[in-house]
Design a protein around this motif. Structure first.
Motif, PDB file in Angstrom:
ATOM      1  N   ARG A 111       0.865  -1.194   0.000  1.00 46.57           N
ATOM      2  CA  ARG A 111       0.000   0.000   0.000  1.00 46.57           C
ATOM      3  C   ARG A 111       0.893   1.232   0.000  1.00 46.57           C
ATOM      4  NH1 ARG A 111      -4.459  -1.602   4.683  1.00 46.57           N
ATOM      5  NH2 ARG A 111      -5.006  -3.606   3.755  1.00 46.57           N
ATOM      6  N   GLU A 113       1.225   4.089   1.349  1.00 46.50           N
ATOM      7  CA  GLU A 113       0.828   4.959   2.459  1.00 46.50           C
ATOM      8  C   GLU A 113       2.037   5.764   2.899  1.00 46.50           C
ATOM      9  OE1 GLU A 113      -2.180   3.372   5.367  1.00 46.50           O
ATOM     10  OE2 GLU A 113      -1.183   1.507   4.853  1.00 46.50           O
ATOM     11  N   GLY A 118       5.446   1.260  12.264  1.00 46.67           N
ATOM     12  CA  GLY A 118       4.292   0.364  12.227  1.00 46.67           C
ATOM     13  C   GLY A 118       3.453   0.495  10.966  1.00 46.67           C
ATOM     14  N   ARG A 119       3.883   1.400  10.052  1.00 45.46           N
ATOM     15  CA  ARG A 119       3.139   1.507   8.789  1.00 45.46           C
ATOM     16  C   ARG A 119       4.132   1.495   7.634  1.00 45.46           C
ATOM     17  NH1 ARG A 119      -1.196   6.054   8.420  1.00 45.46           N
ATOM     18  NH2 ARG A 119       0.515   7.384   7.795  1.00 45.46           N
ATOM     19  N   TYR A 120       4.021   0.490   6.814  1.00 45.60           N
ATOM     20  CA  TYR A 120       4.990   0.295   5.741  1.00 45.60           C
ATOM     21  C   TYR A 120       4.273   0.207   4.395  1.00 45.60           C
ATOM     22  CZ  TYR A 120       7.334  -0.953   9.992  1.00 45.60           C
ATOM     23  OH  TYR A 120       7.807  -0.921  11.263  1.00 45.60           O
ATOM     24  N   PHE A 123       4.103  -4.633   3.688  1.00 45.79           N
ATOM     25  CA  PHE A 123       3.968  -5.223   5.019  1.00 45.79           C
ATOM     26  C   PHE A 123       3.392  -6.617   4.838  1.00 45.79           C
ATOM     27  CE2 PHE A 123      -0.672  -4.748   5.545  1.00 45.79           C
ATOM     28  CZ  PHE A 123      -0.950  -3.885   4.502  1.00 45.79           C
ATOM     29  N   GLN A 125       0.722  -9.770   6.220  1.00 43.03           N
ATOM     30  CA  GLN A 125      -0.445 -10.143   7.024  1.00 43.03           C
ATOM     31  C   GLN A 125      -0.540 -11.656   7.154  1.00 43.03           C
ATOM     32  OE1 GLN A 125      -3.975  -8.488   5.189  1.00 43.03           O
ATOM     33  NE2 GLN A 125      -3.762  -6.535   6.259  1.00 43.03           N
ATOM     34  N   ARG A 256     -14.653  -0.098  10.050  1.00 41.78           N
ATOM     35  CA  ARG A 256     -13.692  -0.672   9.106  1.00 41.78           C
ATOM     36  C   ARG A 256     -13.744   0.085   7.778  1.00 41.78           C
ATOM     37  NH1 ARG A 256     -10.188  -3.124  10.042  1.00 41.78           N
ATOM     38  NH2 ARG A 256     -10.216  -4.884   8.640  1.00 41.78           N
ATOM     39  N   ALA A 278      -4.011  -0.477  15.528  1.00 35.69           N
ATOM     40  CA  ALA A 278      -4.769  -1.666  15.141  1.00 35.69           C
ATOM     41  C   ALA A 278      -3.803  -2.793  14.802  1.00 35.69           C
ATOM     42  CB  ALA A 278      -5.640  -1.352  13.936  1.00 35.69           C
ATOM     43  N   ILE A 279      -3.955  -3.924  15.485  1.00 34.53           N
ATOM     44  CA  ILE A 279      -3.081  -5.041  15.110  1.00 34.53           C
ATOM     45  C   ILE A 279      -3.817  -6.061  14.247  1.00 34.53           C
ATOM     46  CG2 ILE A 279      -1.350  -4.831  16.926  1.00 34.53           C
ATOM     47  CD1 ILE A 279      -2.801  -6.943  18.509  1.00 34.53           C
ATOM     48  N   CYS A 280      -5.141  -6.068  14.355  1.00 40.92           N
ATOM     49  CA  CYS A 280      -5.887  -7.068  13.591  1.00 40.92           C
ATOM     50  C   CYS A 280      -7.272  -6.530  13.259  1.00 40.92           C
ATOM     51  CB  CYS A 280      -6.018  -8.336  14.433  1.00 40.92           C
ATOM     52  SG  CYS A 280      -7.074  -9.600  13.698  1.00 40.92           S
ATOM     53  N   SER A 303      -7.541 -10.349   9.315  1.00 45.00           N
ATOM     54  CA  SER A 303      -6.115 -10.401   9.013  1.00 45.00           C
ATOM     55  C   SER A 303      -5.387  -9.547  10.029  1.00 45.00           C
ATOM     56  CB  SER A 303      -5.852  -9.872   7.609  1.00 45.00           C
ATOM     57  OG  SER A 303      -6.266  -8.549   7.538  1.00 45.00           O
ATOM     58  N   GLY A 305      -1.576  -7.599  11.021  1.00 45.89           N
ATOM     59  CA  GLY A 305      -0.299  -7.122  10.517  1.00 45.89           C
ATOM     60  C   GLY A 305       0.816  -7.794  11.316  1.00 45.89           C
ATOM     61  N   ARG A 308       3.265  -5.467  13.077  1.00 49.61           N
ATOM     62  CA  ARG A 308       2.742  -4.816  14.293  1.00 49.61           C
ATOM     63  C   ARG A 308       2.655  -5.790  15.455  1.00 49.61           C
ATOM     64  NH1 ARG A 308      -1.924  -0.768  12.090  1.00 49.61           N
ATOM     65  NH2 ARG A 308      -0.609   0.144  10.462  1.00 49.61           N
TER      66      ARG A 308
HETATM   67  P1  AMP Z   1      -6.648  -3.770   7.037  1.00 53.80           P
HETATM   68  O1  AMP Z   1      -6.533  -4.729   5.903  1.00 53.80           O
HETATM   69  O2  AMP Z   1      -6.404  -2.345   6.657  1.00 53.80           O
HETATM   70  O3  AMP Z   1      -7.853  -3.978   7.879  1.00 53.80           O
HETATM   71  O4  AMP Z   1      -5.422  -4.111   7.980  1.00 53.80           O
HETATM   72  C1  AMP Z   1      -5.359  -5.259   8.785  1.00 53.80           C
HETATM   73  C2  AMP Z   1      -4.128  -5.168   9.639  1.00 53.80           C
HETATM   74  O5  AMP Z   1      -2.975  -5.083   8.823  1.00 53.80           O
HETATM   75  C3  AMP Z   1      -4.074  -3.919  10.489  1.00 53.80           C
HETATM   76  O6  AMP Z   1      -4.736  -4.133  11.702  1.00 53.80           O
HETATM   77  C4  AMP Z   1      -2.586  -3.720  10.690  1.00 53.80           C
HETATM   78  O7  AMP Z   1      -2.134  -4.539  11.742  1.00 53.80           O
HETATM   79  C5  AMP Z   1      -2.004  -4.243   9.402  1.00 53.80           C
HETATM   80  N1  AMP Z   1      -1.663  -3.153   8.469  1.00 53.80           N
HETATM   81  C6  AMP Z   1      -2.485  -2.472   7.643  1.00 53.80           C
HETATM   82  N2  AMP Z   1      -1.812  -1.570   6.909  1.00 53.80           N
HETATM   83  C7  AMP Z   1      -0.515  -1.667   7.280  1.00 53.80           C
HETATM   84  C8  AMP Z   1       0.690  -0.987   6.893  1.00 53.80           C
HETATM   85  N3  AMP Z   1       0.714  -0.070   5.930  1.00 53.80           N
HETATM   86  N4  AMP Z   1       1.837  -1.359   7.507  1.00 53.80           N
HETATM   87  C9  AMP Z   1       1.856  -2.313   8.455  1.00 53.80           C
HETATM   88  N5  AMP Z   1       0.751  -2.977   8.863  1.00 53.80           N
HETATM   89  C10 AMP Z   1      -0.426  -2.661   8.286  1.00 53.80           C
END
Ligand code: AMP
Length: 419
Positions: A111, A113, A118-120, A123, A125, A256, A278-280, A303, A305, A308
């Motif tokens: 992604r 971003e 904690g945001r890459y 990353f 899942q 969500r 958010a970890i999951c 799912s 991360g 994280r």
């Molecule tokens: P999501 O698919 O956005 O609901 O993300 C599910 C989980 O993936 C989140 O709770 C984070 O733990 C992890 N996650 C989402 N985006 C990122 C990101 N850019 N970098 C690291 N972990 C992420």
């Protein structure tokens, strides 16, 4: 000098051990729940995500790595895993053979971003999807699986939050009530939220902006508008979690980001990781199969991360400890033994013993130092005398105990010596 791409990370050294441990937990716990591993390609047709995740989401709107390939097809590095799994199960008619299909996966996602702790941009899942059941026990099965995996990995400082988004009809009704309310307070909302008012108004409830908060606290609550079916579904989920002893908090603002969620949504959050809390995330996504051209298949999944969760583990337990990956380091005392130790190493490996040999042609002292650096459990040394007598000198690196044994006994000796 060419560096790693911004927002992406190399994983190596002791951190790799933490990944291996976590990956073992994913596999073992998923299998205990009867989930099978599924791997999809990293690249999919762009349309899969624009249709399956939704044009109005941040993921599709501004975060996808999309490119034209050499055949002029628009492809995208997968930004999430549910749409690919649903695509694949439709493509292979999995549900026809197994009306309830339980799958898990782990792998990289992409992604675009703004990178931060904690945001890459790449990353990973781990996640699971339970396909084919409309019933609340499949929602709780997924929550329990996620919870067990987190427990087995060893993290404790997290909270489970749940909410219900009801059926598509309930959401449509709520959407118009919410838009009406938010429009009245439009001037207090941040620019992002004003934009979302038109595109994805439920997402305004997710906003962290302090000004938005004062509007959100008094917003109409979706839970209050659930129809009988949705209310029943949600109360059964809560009752099941209560009886399983899984603590949770109902968060009425949890919506969500994606368009396809219905009924139960949930998130595991933590206070330990700053803003990326958010970890999951997971929930029920009954509409998705039809959106992607399949029949009506109810489904739920989650799912988390991996980065994280491992960061949380580190804040709770400290940095991962180095693991000894080598059972025995084979030393050559003199040039005559250099080739024989290579053959002996192969024999040991075929007998299930991991071993490393000296290929830098070091002195004995240098070889012992290297064995130490690799945290080898044993060294085994061959010199001309040992070759003549068919012996070998074995040293237990933790006790310092050393003895000469027959080379034919080496495997059994290594297995019985205390580690
Ligand atoms: P999501 O698919 O956005 O609901 O993300 C599910 C989980 O993936 C989140 O709770 C984070 O733990 C992890 N996650 C989402 N985006 C990122 C990101 N850019 N970098 C690291 N972990 C992420």
């Amino acid at each position: 000098m060419i560096n790693v791409v911004r927002g992406m990370r190399d994983i190596f050294g002791t951190e790799m051990h933490a990944w291996h441990r976590a990956e073992k937990v994913f596999r073992e716990v998923s299998e205990k729940f009867g989930y099978q591993e599924f791997r999809t390609p990293i690249v999919e047709h762009t349309e899969l995500f624009s249709r399956g995740v939704g044009q109005e989401t941040d993921i599709v709107g501004k975060e996808m790595y999309t490119f034209m390939d050499r055949g002029d097809e628009s492809l995208t590095l997968r930004p999430e895993m549910t749409a690919p799994i649903v695509r694949a199960t439709i493509e292979h008619s999995l549900l026809r053979h197994s009306p309830i299909t339980r799958l898990w996966y782990a792998g990289p996602l992409f992604r675009y971003e703004r990178p931060q702790k904690g945001r890459y941009r790449q990353f990973h899942q781990y996640g699971a999807e339970c396909l084919g059941s409309p019933n609340p026990e499949s929602d709780t099965e997924c929550i329990m699986l996620a919870n067990e995996v987190l427990r087995e990995i060893g993290v404790t400082k997290y909270e489970l939050q749940i909410n219900s988004l009801g059926t598509t009809e309930v959401r449509a009704k709520y959407r118009s009530v919410l838009v009406e309310y938010l429009t009245k307070h439009k001037e207090s909302l941040c620019a992002d939220s004003v934009r979302r008012l038109d595109t994805n108004p439920l997402r305004v409830l997710d906003s962290k902006d302090p000004a938005d908060q004062s509007v959100i606290v008094n917003a109409p609550v979706l839970l209050d508008m659930l129809d009988e079916e949705s209310a029943m579904h949600f109360s059964t989920v809560k009752a099941l979690l209560d009886s399983a002893g899984i603590a949770y908090k109902v968060n009425t603002n949890l919506v969500r980001g994606l368009d396809y969620y219905s009924h139960t949504v949930f998130e595991f959050v933590t206070d330990e990781l700053g803003s990326q809390n958010a970890i999951c995330g997971g929930g029920r996504y009954d509409p998705l199969f039809e959106i992607l051209g399949g029949t009506n298949v109810p489904a739920v999944g989650f799912s988390f991360g991996i980065e994280r969760v491992l960061m949380l583990l580190e804040t709770e337990q400290g940095a991962p400890k180095p693991l000894s990956t080598v059972d025995v380091y084979l030393c050559a005392a003199g040039d005559e033994a250099r080739l024989p130790i290579q053959l002996l190493a192969l024999r040991l490996r075929r007998n299930g013993i991991s071993c490393v040999t000296d290929i830098a042609r070091r002195s004995m002292k240098g070889q012992m130092k290297e064995a130490d650096r690799l945290s080898a459990k044993f060294t085994a040394t061959l010199g001309q005398t040992e070759l003549d007598m068919e012996n070998i000198i074995v040293k237990n690196m933790s006790t310092g105990e050393q003895k000469t044994i027959s080379i034919h006994q080496l495997e059994s000796e290594l297995k019985v010596l205390p580690v």
